[in-house]
Design a protein around this motif. Structure first.
Motif, short mmCIF file in Angstrom:
data_model
loop_
_atom_site.label_atom_id
_atom_site.label_comp_id
_atom_site.label_asym_id
_atom_site.label_seq_id
_atom_site.Cartn_x
_atom_site.Cartn_y
_atom_site.Cartn_z
N PHE A 262 35.69 35.77 49.62
CA PHE A 262 36.16 36.06 48.27
C PHE A 262 35.30 37.15 47.63
O PHE A 262 34.14 37.33 47.98
CB PHE A 262 36.12 34.80 47.41
N SER A 263 35.91 37.85 46.68
CA SER A 263 35.17 38.86 45.93
C SER A 263 34.13 38.16 45.07
O SER A 263 34.21 36.95 44.83
CB SER A 263 36.13 39.67 45.06
N GLY A 264 33.15 38.95 44.58
CA GLY A 264 32.03 38.39 43.84
C GLY A 264 32.46 37.49 42.69
O GLY A 264 31.97 36.37 42.53
N GLY A 265 33.37 37.97 41.88
CA GLY A 265 33.78 37.20 40.71
C GLY A 265 34.52 35.93 41.10
O GLY A 265 34.41 34.90 40.43
N ASN A 266 35.26 35.99 42.18
CA ASN A 266 35.98 34.80 42.62
C ASN A 266 35.04 33.78 43.24
O ASN A 266 35.29 32.57 43.17
CB ASN A 266 37.12 35.20 43.57
N SER B 29 34.55 46.62 45.48
CA SER B 29 33.46 46.53 46.46
C SER B 29 33.93 47.04 47.82
O SER B 29 33.19 47.73 48.52
CB SER B 29 32.97 45.09 46.61
N THR B 30 35.15 46.71 48.16
CA THR B 30 35.69 47.16 49.45
C THR B 30 35.73 48.69 49.49
O THR B 30 35.34 49.31 50.48
CB THR B 30 37.10 46.59 49.67
N LEU B 31 36.15 49.27 48.40
CA LEU B 31 36.20 50.73 48.31
C LEU B 31 34.79 51.31 48.48
O LEU B 31 34.58 52.27 49.24
CB LEU B 31 36.78 51.11 46.95
N ASN C 227 38.49 41.08 39.13
CA ASN C 227 37.89 40.49 40.32
C ASN C 227 38.91 40.53 41.45
O ASN C 227 40.05 40.11 41.29
CB ASN C 227 37.49 39.04 40.06
N GLY C 228 38.47 41.02 42.59
CA GLY C 228 39.36 41.08 43.74
C GLY C 228 40.23 42.33 43.78
O GLY C 228 41.08 42.47 44.65
N ALA C 229 40.00 43.26 42.85
CA ALA C 229 40.84 44.46 42.79
C ALA C 229 40.57 45.42 43.94
O ALA C 229 41.39 46.30 44.23
CB ALA C 229 40.63 45.17 41.46
N1 LIG Z 1 34.79 40.31 54.14
C1 LIG Z 1 35.95 39.91 53.63
N2 LIG Z 1 36.72 39.03 54.29
C2 LIG Z 1 37.91 38.63 53.80
N3 LIG Z 1 38.43 39.05 52.64
C3 LIG Z 1 37.72 39.93 51.93
C4 LIG Z 1 36.44 40.41 52.38
N4 LIG Z 1 35.97 41.28 51.47
C5 LIG Z 1 36.89 41.34 50.49
N5 LIG Z 1 37.95 40.54 50.76
C6 LIG Z 1 39.15 40.38 49.92
O1 LIG Z 1 39.58 41.66 49.52
C7 LIG Z 1 39.94 41.67 48.13
C8 LIG Z 1 39.15 42.72 47.40
O2 LIG Z 1 37.81 42.27 47.32
P1 LIG Z 1 36.63 43.11 46.66
O3 LIG Z 1 35.38 42.40 47.01
O4 LIG Z 1 36.74 44.53 47.06
O5 LIG Z 1 36.97 42.95 45.11
P2 LIG Z 1 36.14 43.48 43.84
O6 LIG Z 1 37.05 44.40 43.10
O7 LIG Z 1 34.84 44.01 44.25
O8 LIG Z 1 36.00 42.16 42.98
P3 LIG Z 1 34.74 41.59 42.11
O9 LIG Z 1 34.86 42.20 40.77
O10 LIG Z 1 35.03 40.13 42.01
O11 LIG Z 1 33.49 41.87 42.82
C9 LIG Z 1 39.70 40.27 47.63
O12 LIG Z 1 40.95 39.59 47.58
C10 LIG Z 1 38.79 39.64 48.65
O13 LIG Z 1 39.03 38.26 48.75
#
Ligand SMILES: Nc1ncnc2c1ncn2[C@@H]1O[C@H](COP(=O)(O)OP(=O)(O)OP(=O)(O)O)[C@@H](O)[C@H]1O
Ligand SMILES: [Mg+2]
Length: 509
Positions: free
Chosen positions: A403-407, A50-52, A45-47
């Motif tokens: 926060f990311s979904g899991g967080n 989703s951002t990618l 979570n947070g890796a």
């Molecule tokens: N819109 C946003 N504003 C601020 N911080 C963000 C935003 N989107 C993501 N982050 C931060 O960027 C980091 C990566 O988040 P991301 O959502 O890409 O993680 P993830 O790998 O998809 O996690 P998960 O498995 O929990 O969905 C996290 O620390 C998150 O808190």
């Protein structure tokens, strides 16, 4: 758009970085996704998964780095450009219009509709599209009224309606039943065989290993590796994700509670207008009780009525000796009967508010009564829960939506714990949570039971109930029809019992 050449690079990212405030969400990531592949992104979570995905779909602009489409660098990559180039994303946090119908949502903004073609035939077109994948959605149903699993299907149809050649699916299976998951995997394979690239973000490593061609592991915003699925084991994946070995998936089940103790919560023949046709169960202090059933079997509906969100139309609920059939959620929370919803946005969290504020909202009544409301107290309570659950980043002043979904899921659990539960109802508590954090949540469940709290657990990952619960009830078509002791049986036997009584459901292949 040219016909895809299998193996051709459709989208390439070069040295992409993305920051949110103090968080480096992506750190110099280079990656290509190809025609005719299912490319999985895995990581904690947070890796940055989703951002990618969102950078690929143009939803987030990279701070640094390049996006290349068909080997050509594109300036100012954005959602409109992405759509024109056939890139679609099914976001983790669904983005549907609740008051429109299924068909309207699917075709909203799609090419033909913009020119006014075939407006009246939306339903027919929806049925044709649906027939390809076999979801069986009702075109005229309002999205607001659908279960999350069905909303997810609407999102999938939306991208199909756009003829996308790169489809980013961010945890598309997280609320699907086994059978639906198998359908979705089949759909991914079909899309791949047509030359599309499916980017599959998921915490279900078994599914990833069975369906993906290549897997990219993300950790702390960096791409750790990209490997052919045939060349990696599950153990290697987990270790790469976590950067360490995982010590066992499940903690030890806590000792069974005293079976003669009076139940904290007793539900007798509950019925609702939402599809509960007679459910009975009870939970004692220190007991973990599971409800085993398929998605849509009425488990959530029953517990919503127990908590007081929906009305009971019949039957009884007795909580700590008191008739609880007409209570509202407010009463339940004040009395320590806490419900953690599977839909963290609709029923759980205020995204614009900080984690601390969200947690404070839950415990407000109680501590106001004690006369000790202060930001400092709030802070230490919130920080305590957030750090116990290893929220990342561990900054409780950030809005939940950051926060990311899991967080976010961990924030929701923290909020429930702050309300000082006597009975806690957990509906899919590990949805969207990575393998490491799952273990943390399991440990939490065990600890709650050891403290004498009654835990009611719903999970579509049957294994969770089989490994943690003392007792479990079998649920089908709105009714409880059996009771098992997980320790004394196997998941196969239970599944057989479950499927056996629902002739229209077959076990997934
Ligand atoms: N819109 C946003 N504003 C601020 N911080 C963000 C935003 N989107 C993501 N982050 C931060 O960027 C980091 C990566 O988040 P991301 O959502 O890409 O993680 P993830 O790998 O998809 O996690 P998960 O498995 O929990 O969905 C996290 O620390 C998150 O808190
Ligand atoms: Mg995510």
């Amino acid at each position: 758009m040219a016909e895809p050449v299998i193996g051709a690079t459709l989208i390439e990212l070069r040295n992409v970085s993305k920051r949110f405030g103090g968080t480096q969400a992506l750190d110099n990531v280079s990656l290509e996704v190809r025609a005719g592949e299912i490319h999985a992104f895995v990581g904690e979570n947070g890796a940055g998964k989703s951002t990618l995905g969102k950078v690929i779909a143009g939803i987030y602009a990279a701070d640094q780095g390049e996006v290349l489409v068909d080997d050509v660098s594109v300036e100012r990559w954005n959602p409109a450009l992405a759509q024109r180039h056939g890139v679609a994303m099914i976001a983790q946090e669904l983005a549907l219009v609740p008051d429109l119908t299924v068909a309207q949502n699917v075709f909203l903004g799609a090419e033909e509709q913009r020119f006014g073609f075939e407006r009246r035939n939306l339903s027919e077109r929806l049925l044709a599209l649906d027939a390809e994948v076999g979801f069986g959605l009702d075109p005229r149903a309002k999205v607001r009224e659908l279960r999350i699993a069905d909303q997810q299907k609407v999102e999938i149809l939306r991208s199909l309606a756009r003829d996308a050649r790169v489809i980013v699916m961010d945890e598309p299976t997280s609320s699907l039943a086994a059978k639906e998951m198998a359908q979705l995997e089949a759909l991914m394979r079909t899309l791949r065989d047509r030359g599309c690239c499916v980017v599959y973000v998921s915490h279900f490593l078994d599914s990833v290993l069975s369906v993906a061609d290549r897997i990219t592991v993300m950790r702390d915003g960096r791409r750790v590796s990209t490997v052919a699925t045939s060349e990696v084991t599950k153990h290697e994946l987990v270790t790469a994700m976590l950067g360490r070995e995982l010590d066992g998936a499940y903690p030890e089940r806590p000792p069974a509670p005293d079976r003669t103790a009076a139940p904290l919560l007793r539900v007798g023949n509950a019925r609702t207008s939402t599809g509960v046709e007679g459910m009975s169960f009870e939970v004692r202090p220190g007991e973990i009780v599971g409800l085993l059933g398929l998605v849509g079997s009425g488990r959530t509906e029953c517990l919503r009525a127990v908590f007081g969100v929906d009305e009971l139309s019949g039957g009884e609920v007795v909580y700590r000796g008191v008739d609880w059939a007409r209570k509202r959620p407010r009463d339940s929370i004040a009395a320590g009967l806490i419900f953690v919803s599977e839909d963290r946005h609709r029923d759980g969290l205020v995204l614009e508010r900080s984690v601390r504020e969200n947690i404070a909202l839950a415990s407000l009544g109680k501590r106001a009564a004690a006369g000790v409301i202060s930001t400092r107290a709030e802070k230490s309570v919130a920080l305590g829960f957030a750090s116990a659950l290893q929220m990342r980043p561990l900054d409780i002043e950030l809005p939940v939506g950051w926060f990311s979904g899991g967080n976010q899921q961990k924030a929701l659990l923290s909020k429930a714990l702050a309300a000082d539960p006597k009975v806690i109802i957990l509906d899919e508590p590990t949805r969207g949570v990575d393998v490491g954090a799952k273990r943390t949540i399991y440990e939490l469940i065990v600890r709650l039971a050891q403290e004498g709290i009654g835990v009611v657990l719903i999970s579509s990952e049957h294994e969770e109930i089989m490994e943690l619960a003392h007792r479990a009830y079998l649920v089908s078509e709105g009714r409880t029809f059996g009771e098992i002791v997980p320790e004394e049986t196997t998941v196969e036997k239970v599944l057989f019992q479950l499927f056996n009584v629902t002739p229209n459901e077959e076990p997934a292949a």
